[in-house]
Scaffold this motif. Sequence first.
Motif, PDB file in Angstrom:
ATOM      1  N   GLN A  56       0.823  -1.192   0.000  1.00 40.87           N
ATOM      2  CA  GLN A  56       0.000   0.000   0.000  1.00 40.87           C
ATOM      3  C   GLN A  56       0.867   1.257   0.000  1.00 40.87           C
ATOM      4  N   ASN A  57       0.361   2.280  -0.664  1.00 34.70           N
ATOM      5  CA  ASN A  57       1.033   3.583  -0.706  1.00 34.70           C
ATOM      6  C   ASN A  57       0.047   4.649  -0.258  1.00 34.70           C
ATOM      7  N   ILE A  58       0.374   5.329   0.830  1.00 34.73           N
ATOM      8  CA  ILE A  58      -0.499   6.339   1.415  1.00 34.73           C
ATOM      9  C   ILE A  58       0.194   7.693   1.349  1.00 34.73           C
ATOM     10  N   LEU A  59      -0.477   8.679   0.778  1.00 34.73           N
ATOM     11  CA  LEU A  59       0.081  10.025   0.704  1.00 34.73           C
ATOM     12  C   LEU A  59      -0.435  10.830   1.896  1.00 34.73           C
ATOM     13  N   VAL A  60       0.484  11.263   2.756  1.00 35.79           N
ATOM     14  CA  VAL A  60       0.139  12.037   3.948  1.00 35.79           C
ATOM     15  C   VAL A  60       0.486  13.499   3.676  1.00 35.79           C
ATOM     16  N   ILE A  61      -0.523  14.361   3.719  1.00 39.85           N
ATOM     17  CA  ILE A  61      -0.348  15.772   3.381  1.00 39.85           C
ATOM     18  C   ILE A  61      -0.574  16.624   4.623  1.00 39.85           C
ATOM     19  N   GLY A  62       0.435  17.379   5.016  1.00 40.10           N
ATOM     20  CA  GLY A  62       0.292  18.322   6.108  1.00 40.10           C
ATOM     21  C   GLY A  62      -0.096  19.671   5.547  1.00 40.10           C
ATOM     22  N   SER A  63      -1.299  20.156   5.871  1.00 35.64           N
ATOM     23  CA  SER A  63      -1.790  21.414   5.321  1.00 35.64           C
ATOM     24  C   SER A  63      -1.357  22.585   6.189  1.00 35.64           C
ATOM     25  N   ASP A  64      -0.984  23.703   5.533  1.00 38.40           N
ATOM     26  CA  ASP A  64      -0.624  24.898   6.292  1.00 38.40           C
ATOM     27  C   ASP A  64      -1.813  25.858   6.399  1.00 38.40           C
ATOM     28  N   ASP A  84       2.326  21.954   3.532  1.00 39.06           N
ATOM     29  CA  ASP A  84       3.488  22.306   4.335  1.00 39.06           C
ATOM     30  C   ASP A  84       4.467  21.139   4.391  1.00 39.06           C
ATOM     31  N   THR A  85       3.935  19.934   4.452  1.00 36.31           N
ATOM     32  CA  THR A  85       4.736  18.713   4.495  1.00 36.31           C
ATOM     33  C   THR A  85       3.992  17.630   3.728  1.00 36.31           C
ATOM     34  N   THR A  86       4.670  16.890   2.881  1.00 34.24           N
ATOM     35  CA  THR A  86       4.040  15.776   2.163  1.00 34.24           C
ATOM     36  C   THR A  86       4.947  14.555   2.247  1.00 34.24           C
ATOM     37  N   ILE A  87       4.364  13.435   2.637  1.00 32.10           N
ATOM     38  CA  ILE A  87       5.118  12.192   2.802  1.00 32.10           C
ATOM     39  C   ILE A  87       4.401  11.069   2.068  1.00 32.10           C
ATOM     40  N   LEU A  88       5.132  10.338   1.240  1.00 32.30           N
ATOM     41  CA  LEU A  88       4.609   9.131   0.605  1.00 32.30           C
ATOM     42  C   LEU A  88       5.026   7.945   1.465  1.00 32.30           C
ATOM     43  N   LEU A  89       4.051   7.306   2.090  1.00 35.50           N
ATOM     44  CA  LEU A  89       4.301   6.185   2.991  1.00 35.50           C
ATOM     45  C   LEU A  89       4.038   4.875   2.262  1.00 35.50           C
ATOM     46  N   HIS A  90       5.076   4.052   2.135  1.00 36.07           N
ATOM     47  CA  HIS A  90       4.952   2.744   1.482  1.00 36.07           C
ATOM     48  C   HIS A  90       4.954   1.647   2.537  1.00 36.07           C
ATOM     49  N   LEU A  91       3.914   0.826   2.534  1.00 40.78           N
ATOM     50  CA  LEU A  91       3.799  -0.323   3.434  1.00 40.78           C
ATOM     51  C   LEU A  91       3.990  -1.589   2.623  1.00 40.78           C
ATOM     52  N   SER A  92       4.977  -2.384   2.985  1.00 39.58           N
ATOM     53  CA  SER A  92       5.291  -3.579   2.205  1.00 39.58           C
ATOM     54  C   SER A  92       4.165  -4.612   2.287  1.00 39.58           C
ATOM     55  N   ALA A  93       4.065  -5.437   1.265  1.00 42.23           N
ATOM     56  CA  ALA A  93       2.997  -6.434   1.189  1.00 42.23           C
ATOM     57  C   ALA A  93       3.085  -7.459   2.309  1.00 42.23           C
ATOM     58  N   ASP A  94       4.304  -7.739   2.793  1.00 44.26           N
ATOM     59  CA  ASP A  94       4.452  -8.725   3.865  1.00 44.26           C
ATOM     60  C   ASP A  94       4.304  -8.099   5.254  1.00 44.26           C
ATOM     61  N   HIS A  95       3.993  -6.806   5.312  1.00 43.37           N
ATOM     62  CA  HIS A  95       3.784  -6.090   6.585  1.00 43.37           C
ATOM     63  C   HIS A  95       5.022  -6.130   7.484  1.00 43.37           C
TER      64      HIS A  95
END
Length: 362
Positions: A56-64, A84-95
Amino acid sequence: MRRGAVGAGLLLVAAAGTGWLVYAKLDGNITPDEAAAAELARYEKERPSAAVRGAQNILVIGSDSRAGDGNRRYGRDSGSERSDTTILLHLSADHRSATAVSIPRDLMVDVPGCRREGGGRSRPMFAMFNYAFQVGGSACTVRTVERMTNIRVDHHMVVDFHGFKEMVDAVDGVEICLAKPIHDKAARLRLPAGKVRLDGEQALGYVRARKSLGNGSDTDRMERQQRFLAALVHKVQSNDVLLNPVRLYPVLDAATSSLTTDPALASLRGLYDLVRGVRDIPTERVQFLTVPRESYVYNANRDQLVEPEAQRLFERLRLDRPVVVADSRGKSPGSAGESEHGSSASPAPTFRGNTAAENGCE
């Protein structure tokens, strides 16, 4: 005996009722991003497909944004908001691993034409990354990231200043280590050297400050954000917050109240399914890094991707291959080797970063 049975039954009903009320409150806290979902559906054919089932890929956006509860104290509301901050969080398939990649707000990228919040559409433009959120919100940011990385963004979430601060307070603060004292009037921050526990207000100032910390660049600020998030993950896992209902409720209440997410995540069930897949990941396998970038050739105050390193990173995330991080000393604690995730005999490339297991005071 009968009275006891009836009493026990009433207690169970009361407990169930209380549990339902708590669930309903938390579930209702989350704001579904319906407009973004509709916009992304419109461009479904141009979006990349998921390459690895279960990852899974989750885009976390910090709004200013300065609008809303508790945010106006951080500046004037200009009528628009930026990432203000943007992070692409990748979670591996095997957790077994999680990789959080920071995307600089000053990175020069191709921003597609997007639907404006007030109506109409913007033109495609080569601009700073945070322009995407300013002109077209979360949907435009998702599309910009997908174009840049060729990675399918499965979910996205937006959190504002107030929400970040409340989440830090909900875990009773986060401990960091400072090499020297901090006195930053703009960030309203005064801290001594050594181990310091930051409350929500202090944490917000710490991760946003630029003028008095490091060299004043966005690079230094992102690295500071990554170290703080690593400390936050360590705090949550070490204090068994996820397994203690009394401690978990205020965290969930603060987190859900501050979130705007895609509809699939906009419920406790959706968030629980996400958290369940990551709660057992060891801290040494929770990694933080920034996309490989350098000063933009036409403007030293902007960034551009370093190639082919950036595309190498994006490809490994897209294919769910291991990513190894190392600090400035070349140390890469707990990194997963290629043999654990893939069949290639070549070693995984190393990127500068840190893990949630690292302690800045050591």
